[in-house]
Design an enzyme around this catalytic site. Structure first.
Site, PDB file in Angstrom:
ATOM      1  N   TYR A 269       0.849  -0.615   0.358  1.00 41.04           N
ATOM      2  CA  TYR A 269       0.005  -0.359   0.476  1.00 41.04           C
ATOM      3  C   TYR A 269       1.130   1.495   0.545  1.00 41.04           C
ATOM      4  O   TYR A 269       1.271   1.683   0.808  1.00 41.04           O
ATOM      5  CB  TYR A 269      -0.293   0.055   1.219  1.00 41.04           C
ATOM      6  CG  TYR A 269      -1.902   0.942   1.430  1.00 41.04           C
ATOM      7  CD1 TYR A 269      -2.070   1.751   0.273  1.00 41.04           C
ATOM      8  CD2 TYR A 269      -3.036   0.700   2.436  1.00 41.04           C
ATOM      9  CE1 TYR A 269      -3.385   3.083   0.692  1.00 41.04           C
ATOM     10  CE2 TYR A 269      -3.954   1.643   2.789  1.00 41.04           C
ATOM     11  CZ  TYR A 269      -3.928   2.641   1.515  1.00 41.04           C
ATOM     12  OH  TYR A 269      -4.947   3.225   1.990  1.00 41.04           O
ATOM     13  N   CYS A 270       0.277   2.151  -0.930  1.00 45.68           N
ATOM     14  CA  CYS A 270       1.272   3.033  -1.079  1.00 45.68           C
ATOM     15  C   CYS A 270       2.887   2.904  -1.292  1.00 45.68           C
ATOM     16  O   CYS A 270       3.376   2.355  -1.508  1.00 45.68           O
ATOM     17  CB  CYS A 270       1.278   4.132  -0.164  1.00 45.68           C
ATOM     18  SG  CYS A 270       1.496   6.171  -0.653  1.00 45.68           S
ATOM     19  N   LEU A 271       4.386   3.711   0.104  1.00 44.22           N
ATOM     20  CA  LEU A 271       4.999   3.372   0.109  1.00 44.22           C
ATOM     21  C   LEU A 271       5.055   2.385   0.058  1.00 44.22           C
ATOM     22  O   LEU A 271       6.530   1.446  -0.026  1.00 44.22           O
ATOM     23  CB  LEU A 271       5.754   4.345   1.352  1.00 44.22           C
ATOM     24  CG  LEU A 271       7.190   4.719   2.253  1.00 44.22           C
ATOM     25  CD1 LEU A 271       7.521   4.309   0.408  1.00 44.22           C
ATOM     26  CD2 LEU A 271       7.315   5.386   2.895  1.00 44.22           C
TER      27      LEU A 271
ATOM     28  N   GLY B  58       3.600  -0.394  -1.204  1.00 43.32           N
ATOM     29  CA  GLY B  58       3.892  -0.206  -2.570  1.00 43.32           C
ATOM     30  C   GLY B  58       4.814  -0.392  -3.255  1.00 43.32           C
ATOM     31  O   GLY B  58       6.156  -1.582  -4.323  1.00 43.32           O
TER      32      GLY B  58
ATOM     33  N   PHE C  34      -1.896  -0.956  -3.734  1.00 46.53           N
ATOM     34  CA  PHE C  34      -2.838  -0.008  -3.932  1.00 46.53           C
ATOM     35  C   PHE C  34      -1.955   1.392  -3.633  1.00 46.53           C
ATOM     36  O   PHE C  34      -1.204   1.734  -3.448  1.00 46.53           O
ATOM     37  CB  PHE C  34      -2.562  -0.290  -2.286  1.00 46.53           C
ATOM     38  CG  PHE C  34      -4.337  -1.257  -1.714  1.00 46.53           C
ATOM     39  CD1 PHE C  34      -4.227  -2.046  -3.024  1.00 46.53           C
ATOM     40  CD2 PHE C  34      -3.985  -2.511  -0.142  1.00 46.53           C
ATOM     41  CE1 PHE C  34      -5.117  -3.642  -2.487  1.00 46.53           C
ATOM     42  CE2 PHE C  34      -4.954  -3.053  -0.431  1.00 46.53           C
ATOM     43  CZ  PHE C  34      -5.375  -4.031  -1.229  1.00 46.53           C
TER      44      PHE C  34
END
Length: 605
Positions: A338-340, A342, A366
């Site tokens: 998710y975000c960082l 990811g 994500f």
């Protein structure tokens, strides 16, 4: 024309003299403490730590804009003429309306603009005039700035545009006592007690920020991690310096053979995916038959200042994979970043590909950027002068303060996350409403100096991750084109942090089968959107044309959450089931109950 209360009206109350006296005495005492505490924390003048007088490097950007404007004065004159013509029309329309005439507005607020929701902004001629004057001035400023931006480089133009909008938002009449009809009405009704209460709220926020303003967005007393948020049952089964690995308790007799590893961002805390049972992605995934493991990252202090992005890879996903194998006997997993988290997952997959490590069999991202060329408004904060100022702060402390990162994100939505609370808390004197999402948003985390400097310079400034061999981790030159595993990319249409058109670029980089799904709403609400809520649609398209616009043009909009689409995709990769696994029953004993202790460390602790 509507009338506001006057001293003769029953609705008008005189202030309580005793209350005023007590409040001002409290203000004086608390104010002295706040100022003393603030001054104690400041570095002496001339010594390191004071920072630049222009920490955002704005002076040069606006000077360049002014220079460009002066080279084409006719454009500025045209904008001024247009502005004064509109202003004259507004005066004339207001005069006609005061005499009983019906007139159309010269300029109207955006239908989504919540600042002017009070009916007095439309029904009262004076406040309607104030509103339209502000909107005309805002449009004039932004027109002038955007005209000059055509001759500026992209980075400078983006910075000038962003801070002009910050300035315009700050000057909204809704933010001031004498030009906000709702505040004036409340002041008359309460005899000014709302302002006294607002002053007390302001002092409380200054105390909480130790001299810096830390606006209360929610009633924090109503939440406790592990008691009414982040309550999905599970156990911590492994930990190291950077993370605790949580294994969640199954709710089905059979589970999918492949465990699911979740890598949340460490800019925030993992429980955005486990806020309440009704909107918990973790609880929902467990109910679908996944054995869910989550990395709950540490809230680092100065002792972890040297921890690098490489350390996060080795002590995060690599350590988690080893632990999952011990806990379940399974080598292969499905992974979500998710975000960082990811971005870390993408780098790890490229690293594993070079080492022929195939333990991660599918990857879900994500709201994740791996190509940072067009990184949205966060790019405003990334240039050499700002990075040097930030690194000077981090070198002194060993980390980036969580509040500084949180303030940056809040500026991306200043009207919603700053000014609305200024009005509610300080002008109307209201107590913040208990809201789980805003509690999480306020529960900020620190960033280790070495890791954060690397992330900003190599990802945002240099965009090196997308370049073949541009980044080397643990002796391996990374190439994202080596990533061949099945990939699911989830982006959100109104994302200010990871713009979906930028995240879409990954579809043209990875080498394996890819499914791209676009959800409505933003970086958080678009992800944490359970099927039961019935909120927010999503778009799907089985083709992956080169441009995001081409993808959207051919996409089909579907009602409701994207969660079931993801589960169908990931479960189809391997439908093999095994008996449910109980945390702590494998080779790794349970260390403590979920959500663990790392997540409970606040940034100020």
């Amino acid at each position: 024309m509507t009338q506001d209360p006057t001293p003769q009206d029953p609705a008008f109350r005189l202030p309580d003299a005793a209350l005023v006296s007590r409040t001002m005495a409290d203000v004086a005492e608390r104010g002295q403490r706040i100022v003393a505490d603030f001054l104690k924390r400041q570095a002496p003048v001339g010594q390191p730590g004071n920072g630049s007088a222009d920490p955002f490097n704005l002076g040069g950007a606006f000077m360049e804009m002014a220079t460009r404007l002066m080279t084409n004065p006719s454009r500025l004159v045209q904008a001024q003429i247009g502005f004064w013509q509109d202003y004259l029309t507004l005066w004339q329309n207001t005069a006609r309306r005061m005499m009983g005439g019906e007139v159309a507005p010269v300029i109207a607020e955006d239908i989504k603009d919540k600042r002017f929701k009070d009916e007095a902004w439309r029904e009262n001629e004076v406040f309607d005039f104030i509103k339209q004057s502000y909107l005309l001035s805002a449009r004039y400023l932004q027109t002038v700035v955007r005209g000059a931006e055509e001759e500026l480089d992209n980075k400078t133009a983006q910075k000038v545009d962003f801070y002009t909008r910050q300035f315009v938002d700050a000057l909204s009449p809704t933010n001031f006592l004498l030009t906000n009809p709702e505040v004036l009405r409340r002041t008359a009704e309460t005899g000014g007690e709302n302002l006294l209460k607002g002053l007390s709220n302001l002092l409380g926020d200054l105390e909480r920020g130790k001299g810096n303003l830390r606006i209360s967005m929610t009633d924090r007393s109503k939440f406790a991690i592990g008691e009414n948020i982040a309550v999905t049952p599970g156990k911590v089964v492994f930990q190291n310096d950077l993370m605790q690995l949580i294994q969640y308790t199954p709710t089905t007799d059979k589970v999918l053979k492949r465990p699911l590893l979740l890598l949340p961002p460490w800019i925030n805390k993992f429980y955005i995916l486990d806020l309440r049972p009704k909107n918990s992605f973790i609880r929902w995934a467990v109910a679908q038959g996944h054995t869910v493991f989550v990395c709950s990252w540490v809230n680092p202090d100065e002792h972890l200042a040297a921890k690098s992005f490489e350390d996060y890879m080795k002590e995060g996903p690599y350590a988690a994979l080893d632990a999952i194998q011990k806990a379940t006997g399974e080598k292969q997993v499905n992974a979500i970043g998710y975000c960082l988290g990811g971005t870390l997952l993408a780098a790890t997959l490229a690293h594993m590909a070079k080492r022929k490590d195939t333990r991660i069999r599918s990857a879900t991202f994500f709201t994740t950027m791996v190509d940072f060329e067009e990184a949205g408004e966060l790019s405003v904060f990334i240039d050499e002068a700002q990075l040097q100022a930030l690194e000077e702060k981090m070198e002194k402390r060993g980390f980036l303060e969580g509040r500084e990162m949180s303030n940056t994100f809040n500026m991306l939505r200043a009207n919603d996350l700053i000014w609305s609370f200024v009005v509610q808390n300080y002008l109307l004197g209201q107590e913040p409403f208990p809201f789980d999402l805003l509690y999480w948003n306020d529960d900020s985390t620190r960033m280790p100096a070495a890791m954060h400097s690397f992330y900003l310079r190599r990802m945002y400034q240099g965009n090196d991750l997308v370049k073949p061999g541009g980044i080397t981790l643990d002796g391996v030159a990374l190439d994202l084109r080596d990533v061949k595993v099945p990939t699911y990319i989830l982006s959100t249409r109104e994302d200010h942090i990871a713009p979906w058109r930028s995240t879409y670029r990954a579809t043209q980089i990875y080498g394996g089968p890819i499914r791209f799904v676009l959800a409505a709403s933003g970086h958080i609400a678009g992800v944490a959107n359970p099927p039961e809520s019935g909120k927010y649609s999503h778009w799907v398209n089985d083709t992956l044309p080169p441009s995001p616009e081409g993808w959207l043009e051919g996409a089909t909009e579907l009602a409701g959450s994207w969660w079931p689409d993801w589960h169908r995709w990931v479960s189809a990769l391997d439908r093999t089931e095994v008996p449910a696994r109980i945390p702590g029953s494998g080779a790794l004993p349970a260390l403590e109950d979920a959500p663990g202790s790392y997540v409970k460390v606040m940034a100020g602790d």
